[in-house]
Design a protein around this motif. Structure first.
Motif, short mmCIF file in Angstrom:
data_model
loop_
_atom_site.label_atom_id
_atom_site.label_comp_id
_atom_site.label_asym_id
_atom_site.label_seq_id
_atom_site.Cartn_x
_atom_site.Cartn_y
_atom_site.Cartn_z
N SER A 190 0.84 -1.21 0.00
CA SER A 190 0.00 0.00 0.00
C SER A 190 0.87 1.25 0.00
N MET A 191 1.92 1.24 0.82
CA MET A 191 2.78 2.43 0.87
C MET A 191 3.52 2.61 -0.45
N LEU A 192 3.92 1.49 -1.09
CA LEU A 192 4.58 1.62 -2.41
C LEU A 192 3.61 2.23 -3.42
N SER A 193 2.34 1.85 -3.33
CA SER A 193 1.36 2.41 -4.26
C SER A 193 1.25 3.92 -4.05
N TYR A 194 1.42 4.34 -2.80
CA TYR A 194 1.37 5.78 -2.50
C TYR A 194 2.60 6.48 -3.08
N TRP A 195 3.78 5.88 -2.89
CA TRP A 195 5.00 6.49 -3.47
C TRP A 195 4.85 6.60 -5.00
N GLN A 196 4.24 5.55 -5.61
CA GLN A 196 4.07 5.58 -7.07
C GLN A 196 3.15 6.73 -7.48
N ALA A 197 2.07 6.91 -6.72
CA ALA A 197 1.12 8.00 -7.03
C ALA A 197 1.80 9.36 -6.88
N ILE A 198 2.65 9.49 -5.87
CA ILE A 198 3.35 10.76 -5.66
C ILE A 198 4.33 11.01 -6.81
N ILE A 211 -2.11 16.17 -3.59
CA ILE A 211 -2.91 14.97 -3.88
C ILE A 211 -3.39 14.27 -2.60
N LEU A 212 -2.99 14.81 -1.44
CA LEU A 212 -3.30 14.11 -0.18
C LEU A 212 -4.80 13.83 0.02
N PRO A 213 -5.70 14.82 -0.22
CA PRO A 213 -7.13 14.50 0.01
C PRO A 213 -7.61 13.35 -0.88
N HIS A 214 -7.22 13.35 -2.16
CA HIS A 214 -7.64 12.29 -3.08
C HIS A 214 -7.02 10.95 -2.66
N ALA A 215 -5.72 10.99 -2.28
CA ALA A 215 -5.04 9.76 -1.85
C ALA A 215 -5.71 9.20 -0.59
N THR A 216 -6.05 10.09 0.33
CA THR A 216 -6.67 9.66 1.59
C THR A 216 -8.04 9.02 1.34
N GLU A 217 -8.82 9.66 0.48
CA GLU A 217 -10.15 9.11 0.17
C GLU A 217 -10.05 7.75 -0.51
N THR A 218 -9.06 7.62 -1.38
CA THR A 218 -8.88 6.34 -2.08
C THR A 218 -8.57 5.24 -1.07
N MET A 219 -7.63 5.51 -0.17
CA MET A 219 -7.27 4.51 0.86
C MET A 219 -8.46 4.24 1.79
N ALA A 220 -9.21 5.30 2.13
CA ALA A 220 -10.33 5.15 3.07
C ALA A 220 -11.47 4.32 2.48
N SER A 221 -11.50 4.18 1.15
CA SER A 221 -12.57 3.37 0.53
C SER A 221 -12.23 1.88 0.61
N MET A 222 -10.99 1.55 0.96
CA MET A 222 -10.54 0.15 0.90
C MET A 222 -11.31 -0.80 1.82
#
Ligand SMILES: NC(=O)c1ccc[n+]([C@@H]2O[C@H](COP(=O)([O-])OP(=O)(O)OC[C@H]3O[C@@H](n4cnc5c(N)ncnc54)[C@H](OP(=O)(O)O)[C@@H]3O)[C@@H](O)[C@H]2O)c1
Length: 300
Positions: A190-198, A211-222
């Motif tokens: 999961s953290m690697l996916s975040y580094w990739q998105a960044i 991108i933090l709000p969008h990244a947070t919402e994406t993770m929160a939907s999991m």
């Protein structure tokens, strides 16, 4: 009885503890025991890491043997089980009668072998898998998996709860390590996916903060996805009624191409595309992408 007498008697009633290994985690653990009024003996290969704890009242043992004999309950917080042998082998004669709570992480097989080794030397071994970073130590909302013999676990549970809440998984010493590793599989990817998105965002002039709000919402939907698929997977249901692997392949290829077009590293999305293509080759095009679990159950 005065307030200070009460305070002294509470401190004296707390179980004294030894902590061996003072990396960031061991330091946080020894600190949490001191905070709760336990007498704490510490030992570390590099003794200077004990300085701040000694200032707060911890006793620095002069040797591993001294640290082991100081207290029945001994917490190990070392890099891995190899480090445990390196530290304890020269003092193995002092393990008899000690309860070693090994909060160093390693594979389930290595924790089972380590537990056998401690038992062969007359000690009791409890495996622990800490699920939080050092900042989570001392907080009851954090938890640690434990496994090993139930009776000594229950005896020492109140003291261990000075560190985090406890979640006892059973008597097999490998179980706490297994639960820990299950969490780490998800954490690291999961953290690697975040580094990739960044990295992708950065190629387009966007910062991590933007991108933090969008990244947070994406993770929160999991969690919704996890619970939806858990029930279906356990009943062997991989029907393509909600999603289809063929659609998934098109989507992960879009991700790969977006990342390649942006001139950033493609290693991670390429592995994802490879897994989806293997699922297609195995005949799962019309099934849910949860059918990839079937592939992942076999050695690749
Ligand atoms: N940090 C976290 O966020 C976190 C979270 C969950 C679980 N954990 C687990 O908790 C454990 C400890 O974490 P940490 O961050 O404190 O680890 P660390 O920085 O690797 O510290 C490990 C300790 O092990 C000692 N050590 C390593 N190899 C040794 C050897 N061959 N002989 C003697 N001592 C040796 C180090 O001694 P020196 O000081 O002399 O180098 C140090 O005291 C690890 O298993 C880790 O996976 C950590």
């Amino acid at each position: 009885m005065s307030a200070s007498t009460v305070e002294v008697s509470i401190v004296n009633s707390r179980q004294p503890v030894t902590v061996i290994g003072l990396g960031p985690m061991g330091q946080a653990m020894a600190g949490a025991f001191l905070d709760k009024g336990h007498r704490v003996t510490v030992w570390n290969r590099t003794p200077s890491r004990a300085d701040a704890l000694v200032e707060r009242g911890a006793v620095l043992a002069g040797s591993v043997e001294e640290a082991l004999t100081a207290n029945e309950l001994v917490i190990l917080s070392l890099t891995d089980y190899e480090a445990m042998y390196a530290v304890l082998e020269p003092a193995a004669h002092a393990l008899s009668g000690r309860v070693l709570v090994n909060l160093s992480s390693d594979t389930p097989d290595k924790t089972r072998a380590g537990a056998r080794w401690i038992v062969e030397h007359g000690g009791v071994h409890l495996t622990g898998g800490v699920t939080v970073p050092p900042s989570g130590i001392g907080k009851p909302e954090s938890y640690t998996f434990y496994s090993g013999p139930r009776e000594p676990f229950e005896t020492h549970q109140p003291t261990l709860e000075a560190l985090t809440s406890t979640d006892f998984r059973g008597e097999d010493p490998g179980l706490a390590a297994l639960f820990y590793q299950i969490g780490m599989v998800m954490f690291w990817t999961s953290m690697l996916s975040y580094w990739q998105a960044i990295a992708l965002a950065d190629a387009h002039g966007l910062t991590a903060a933007e991108i933090l709000p969008h990244a947070t919402e994406t993770m929160a939907s999991m969690p919704n996805f996890l619970s939806f698929y858990a029930a279906r997977i356990d009943s062997g249901e991989h029907g393509g009624d909600v999603d289809r692997l063929a659609m998934g392949l098109a989507s992960v290829e879009h991700v790969l191409h977006t990342i390649a077009d942006s001139g950033v590293d493609t290693a991670l999305p390429a592995v994802v595309v490879d897994l989806f293509r293997r699922g297609m080759d195995a005949g799962h095009a019309a099934d849910s992408f949860s059918s990839l679990v079937q592939l992942m159950k076999k050695a690749g």
